[in-house]
Design an enzyme around this catalytic site. Structure first.
Site, mmCIF file in Angstrom:
data_model
loop_
_atom_site.group_PDB
_atom_site.id
_atom_site.type_symbol
_atom_site.label_atom_id
_atom_site.label_comp_id
_atom_site.label_asym_id
_atom_site.label_seq_id
_atom_site.Cartn_x
_atom_site.Cartn_y
_atom_site.Cartn_z
ATOM 1 N N LYS A 13 -8.640 -16.364 12.700
ATOM 2 C CA LYS A 13 -9.365 -15.412 13.552
ATOM 3 C C LYS A 13 -9.987 -16.163 14.744
ATOM 4 O O LYS A 13 -9.419 -17.160 15.189
ATOM 5 C CB LYS A 13 -10.384 -14.623 12.726
ATOM 6 C CG LYS A 13 -9.718 -13.995 11.483
ATOM 7 C CD LYS A 13 -10.552 -12.966 10.786
ATOM 8 C CE LYS A 13 -9.782 -12.425 9.585
ATOM 9 N NZ LYS A 13 -10.460 -11.339 8.878
ATOM 10 N N GLU A 165 -3.658 -5.249 3.859
ATOM 11 C CA GLU A 165 -5.034 -5.727 3.896
ATOM 12 C C GLU A 165 -5.986 -4.539 3.934
ATOM 13 O O GLU A 165 -6.251 -3.988 5.016
ATOM 14 C CB GLU A 165 -5.267 -6.579 5.149
ATOM 15 C CG GLU A 165 -4.387 -7.806 5.246
ATOM 16 C CD GLU A 165 -5.010 -8.863 6.141
ATOM 17 O OE1 GLU A 165 -5.365 -9.911 5.611
ATOM 18 O OE2 GLU A 165 -5.156 -8.624 7.354
ATOM 19 N N GLY A 171 -13.285 -9.821 4.583
ATOM 20 C CA GLY A 171 -14.537 -10.485 4.934
ATOM 21 C C GLY A 171 -15.744 -9.979 4.159
ATOM 22 O O GLY A 171 -16.883 -10.277 4.511
ATOM 23 N N SER A 211 -10.428 -11.005 1.247
ATOM 24 C CA SER A 211 -11.283 -11.789 0.343
ATOM 25 C C SER A 211 -10.508 -12.564 -0.718
ATOM 26 O O SER A 211 -10.996 -12.764 -1.840
ATOM 27 C CB SER A 211 -12.352 -10.891 -0.306
ATOM 28 O OG SER A 211 -13.214 -10.366 0.688
HETATM 29 P P1 13P Z 1 -10.839 -12.622 4.559
HETATM 30 O O1 13P Z 1 -9.940 -13.456 3.693
HETATM 31 O O2 13P Z 1 -11.891 -13.405 5.277
HETATM 32 O O3 13P Z 1 -11.355 -11.424 3.824
HETATM 33 O O4 13P Z 1 -9.903 -12.029 5.745
HETATM 34 C C1 13P Z 1 -8.694 -11.439 5.419
HETATM 35 C C2 13P Z 1 -7.943 -11.199 6.672
HETATM 36 O O5 13P Z 1 -8.301 -10.351 7.470
HETATM 37 C C3 13P Z 1 -6.754 -12.034 6.940
HETATM 38 O O6 13P Z 1 -6.029 -11.541 8.008
#
Ligand code: 13P
Length: 249
Positions: A13, A165, A171, A211
């Site tokens: 990100k 997702e 997150g 997550s």
């Molecule tokens: P997290 O693993 O931080 O929850 O993020 C998942 C994600 O959006 C991967 O593209």
């Protein structure tokens, strides 16, 4: 366990600095990529070139977005042709953060997917429902509508990985249970079988994101339709990411 090659993506990100990227690459270079496993990391665009130059070749590099034109007056955008020029073979498209904050529609994500594939860049196509959609029991409608946005624009799925997702799991530390994820992955595979082909449904990797961490990855990896993970936060910690890469062993 999934019969398809395992796929682990790390989505950094909008995180990192020159110093952090250097130490992440050093950590990643120590990872032993198992057989039948593909590992790809997605740094912010600014750092892609240095990551590709310093990361071992067994690990692929992805952009987090790309546009629908090869070049031209599109300030701030990056084309898949330019990614190719830098030796970048993958791009993440349709991430829920782009859908939510930058207004990307199902149709636009489909167009971007088609353009990237045409340019020779493989695509991690992201889909997933929001909490209120899950609570309203429309998860299957939402994720198949998003998948259709891609299916309407492409014919060849060889170079596509689908990332499921759920937005409520991203997150939040609130991972989907293996059963919840498996159920949606089966729905997606059935939709592909009916609407694209049985061959595509059997061969396309459907990975889970939201997550995923060093503790929960192994249990998720036992499910036959979970072909890997798209990892956010834990991909910024090389030791945890390594544990996730080895989760299916
Ligand atoms: P997290 O693993 O931080 O929850 O993020 C998942 C994600 O959006 C991967 O593209």
């Amino acid at each position: 366990m999934s019969p398809r090659n395992f796929f682990i993506g790390g989505n950094w990100k909008m995180n990192g600095s020159v110093a952090q990227v250097k130490s992440l690459v050093e950590g990643l270079n120590k990872i032993n990529v198992p057989a039948q496993t593909e590992v790809v990391v997605a740094p912010p665009a600014l750092y892609i070139d240095r990551v590709r130059a310093n990361l071992k070749k067994e690990i692929g590099v992805a952009a987090q977005n790309s546009y629908v034109k090869a070049s031209g007056a599109y300030t701030g955008e990056i084309s898949p042709e330019q990614l190719k020029d830098l030796g970048i073979d993958w791009v993440i498209l349709g991430h829920s953060e782009r859908r939510e904050y930058f207004g990307e529609s199902d149709e636009f994500v489909g167009e971007k997917t088609a353009h990237a594939l045409k340019a020779g860049v493989s695509v991690i196509a992201c889909i997933g429902e929001k909490l209120e959609e899950r609570e309203a029991n429309v998860t299957a409608d939402v994720v198949t509508r998003q998948l259709k946005g891609v299916a309407d624009k492409i014919n060849d799925w060889t170079n596509v990985v689908v990332a499921y997702e759920p937005v409520w799991a991203i997150g939040t530390g609130k991972v989907a249970t293996p059963e919840q994820a498996e159920e949606v992955h089966v729905t997606l595979r059935n939709w592909l079988s009916t609407n694209v082909s049985k061959e595509v449904a059997d061969s396309v990797r459907i990975i889970y994101g939201g997550s995923v961490n060093a503790k929960n990855a192994a249990e998720l990896a036992t499910k036959p339709n979970i072909d890997g993970f798209l990892v956010g936060g834990a991909s910024l910690k090389p030791d945890d990411f390594n544990t996730i890469v080895q989760a299916r062993l």
